[in-house]
Design an enzyme around this catalytic site. Structure first.
Site, mmCIF file in Angstrom:
data_model
loop_
_atom_site.group_PDB
_atom_site.id
_atom_site.type_symbol
_atom_site.label_atom_id
_atom_site.label_comp_id
_atom_site.label_asym_id
_atom_site.label_seq_id
_atom_site.Cartn_x
_atom_site.Cartn_y
_atom_site.Cartn_z
ATOM 1 N N LYS A 118 6.558 -3.999 0.022
ATOM 2 C CA LYS A 118 6.623 -4.978 1.119
ATOM 3 C C LYS A 118 8.005 -5.587 1.239
ATOM 4 C CE LYS A 118 1.923 -6.403 1.845
ATOM 5 N NZ LYS A 118 1.008 -7.503 2.099
ATOM 6 N N LYS A 201 -1.048 4.508 3.449
ATOM 7 C CA LYS A 201 -2.406 3.974 3.620
ATOM 8 C C LYS A 201 -2.572 3.385 5.018
ATOM 9 C CE LYS A 201 -2.245 -0.789 2.143
ATOM 10 N NZ LYS A 201 -2.785 -1.938 1.494
ATOM 11 N N LYS A 204 -3.214 -2.913 8.361
ATOM 12 C CA LYS A 204 -3.292 -3.760 9.547
ATOM 13 C C LYS A 204 -1.952 -3.852 10.250
ATOM 14 C CE LYS A 204 -6.507 -6.858 7.250
ATOM 15 N NZ LYS A 204 -6.597 -7.909 6.248
HETATM 16 P P1 AMP Z 1 -6.233 -6.599 2.740
HETATM 17 O O1 AMP Z 1 -6.496 -6.266 4.161
HETATM 18 O O2 AMP Z 1 -4.898 -6.064 2.274
HETATM 19 O O3 AMP Z 1 -6.417 -8.038 2.409
HETATM 20 O O4 AMP Z 1 -7.306 -5.801 1.888
HETATM 21 C C1 AMP Z 1 -8.655 -6.236 1.699
HETATM 22 C C2 AMP Z 1 -9.420 -5.183 0.943
HETATM 23 O O5 AMP Z 1 -9.473 -3.956 1.695
HETATM 24 C C3 AMP Z 1 -8.804 -4.815 -0.424
HETATM 25 O O6 AMP Z 1 -9.832 -4.588 -1.360
HETATM 26 C C4 AMP Z 1 -8.061 -3.543 -0.129
HETATM 27 O O7 AMP Z 1 -7.909 -2.715 -1.266
HETATM 28 C C5 AMP Z 1 -8.973 -2.892 0.901
HETATM 29 N N1 AMP Z 1 -8.214 -1.983 1.753
HETATM 30 C C6 AMP Z 1 -7.244 -2.314 2.655
HETATM 31 N N2 AMP Z 1 -6.742 -1.209 3.259
HETATM 32 C C7 AMP Z 1 -7.395 -0.155 2.707
HETATM 33 C C8 AMP Z 1 -7.332 1.268 2.908
HETATM 34 N N3 AMP Z 1 -6.484 1.809 3.793
HETATM 35 N N4 AMP Z 1 -8.169 2.042 2.184
HETATM 36 C C9 AMP Z 1 -9.044 1.498 1.306
HETATM 37 N N5 AMP Z 1 -9.143 0.181 1.061
HETATM 38 C C10 AMP Z 1 -8.338 -0.644 1.757
#
Ligand code: AMP
Ligand code: TRP
Length: 340
Positions: A118, A201, A204
């Protein structure tokens, strides 16, 4: 092991920093929902304090906090069975985060790949909060004495750091106070990749909306995104191993498996030899069938933001009842005088 002394308790969090993606749903939310039927106490948190480690417009942050909560409710998180709240309403999280800033070592933080990704070349300009992010995440988990942390693959290193912080605290203060929490990273959806580049990956914040599926995308957009998803010219093979080196193809198979609650092997068995002209429309239909009810429930919930705020406030009260005594005890262990 130390964790056997603790009530089996699940904690996990999601940042309200924009829309919810299929990665969040398959990698995290689906498992969170199913854990409600297992022998755990479940606590799920919309981590707004983590979101502001990078700039968030205040109105957009308020909206994203409510929309993320709506996505969790619509996916099946039941506030009667789980504690669901936003992080900033329970100050014990930030307070324990400070204590952990004093436990975690700079050398540990320097190894965090998410920070390196990041911050990139801009490491001098990012917030101090982004650097300290994993210590706050450890506090989220440990202020609830959580033993299990269901997350996507990208969060594994942060959960390992949480274990290191718990172990160092217990060791330095000669206590067996914090559990050594286990990451729970299971199923085909723990690493959903970008639809345009199978080496990244799905996130968002990627630059093009075509690289991700958002929970709020309508049927036409979902079909279009899968149709345009990058693949290779080969049809689907007979075995899963034959997908090695075909990251984009493997990703679509994994997404199909995640959405249909089956395994990638079963998907390959069903679609061996199929070309993309057959597989992609089937995948789009499946995604629409699974996601449309969730997104329509999300928009219904978003019509009444006051109700969402009430759910978060009630959840925060429940969370505080667990977290505050653990924080007080931590202060005690550390030697902070508390006369009131
Ligand atoms: P975040 O949106 O970064 O706060 O992620 C929230 C949850 O979603 C965490 O457990 C992440 O590991 C999971 N997550 C986010 N993006 C992915 C992805 N592309 N594949 C699998 N898990 C994800
Ligand atoms: N860092 C996690 C992410 O980006 C979100 C998070 C914050 C979290 N605190 C947590 C996840 C505690 C699990 C447990 O996805």
């Amino acid at each position: 092991m130390a964790e056997t002394n603790f009530t089996p308790r699940v904690f996990s969090g999601v940042k309200p920093s924009g829309g919810i993606t299929l990665g969040n749903y398959l990698g995290a939310f689906k498992r969170w929902v199913s854990m409600q039927d297992e022998a755990y106490e479940n606590t799920y948190c919309v981590v707004d304090l983590h979101a502001i480690t990078v700039w968030q417009d205040p109105d957009a942050l308020r909206h994203a906090t409510r929309e993320t909560t709506a996505a969790l409710l619509a996916s099946g998180i039941d506030p009667a069975r789980s504690t669901l709240f936003n992080q900033s309403q329970v100050p014990a999280h930030a307070e324990l985060g400070w204590i952990f800033n004093c436990v975690a070592r700079v050398g540990w933080m320097n190894r965090m790949t998410q920070f390196k990704d990041k911050a990139g070349k801009n490491a001098e300009k990012v917030s101090l909060g982004l650097y300290g992010y994993p210590a706050l995440m450890a506090a989220d988990i440990l202020v609830h004495h959580a033993t299990h942390v269901p997350v996507g693959e990208d969060q594994k290193q942060h959960v390992e750091l949480t274990r290191d912080i718990a172990a160092k605290f217990n060791h330095d203060y000669k206590v067996d106070f914090f559990p050594i929490a286990e990451p729970v990273i299971e199923g085909p959806g723990t690493r959903v990749m970008n639809l345009r580049d199978g080496s990244k990956k799905m996130s968002k914040s990627g630059e093009s909306d075509m690289e991700r599926i958002n929970m709020t995308d309508d049927a036409d957009l979902i079909a279009k995104k899968f149709k345009k998803a990058r693949t290779d010219p080969e049809p689907l093979p007979e075995t899963l191993e034959a997908l090695d080196g075909r990251a984009e193809a493997r990703n679509l198979v994994d997404i199909y498996a995640g959405l249909s609650d089956t395994t990638p092997e079963a998907v390959i068995a069903e679609y061996a030899g199929a070309g993309w002209g057959r597989f992609k429309p089937a995948l789009a239909d499946l995604a629409v069938a699974k996601l449309a009810p969730i997104s329509s429930e999300m928009s219904r919930l978003m019509d009444d933001p006051g109700e969402i705020d009430r759910i978060l406030a009630a959840g925060a009260e429940k969370a505080e009842a667990v977290a505050q005594p653990i924080l007080e005890k931590t202060y005690d262990i550390v030697g902070l005088v508390r006369g009131r």
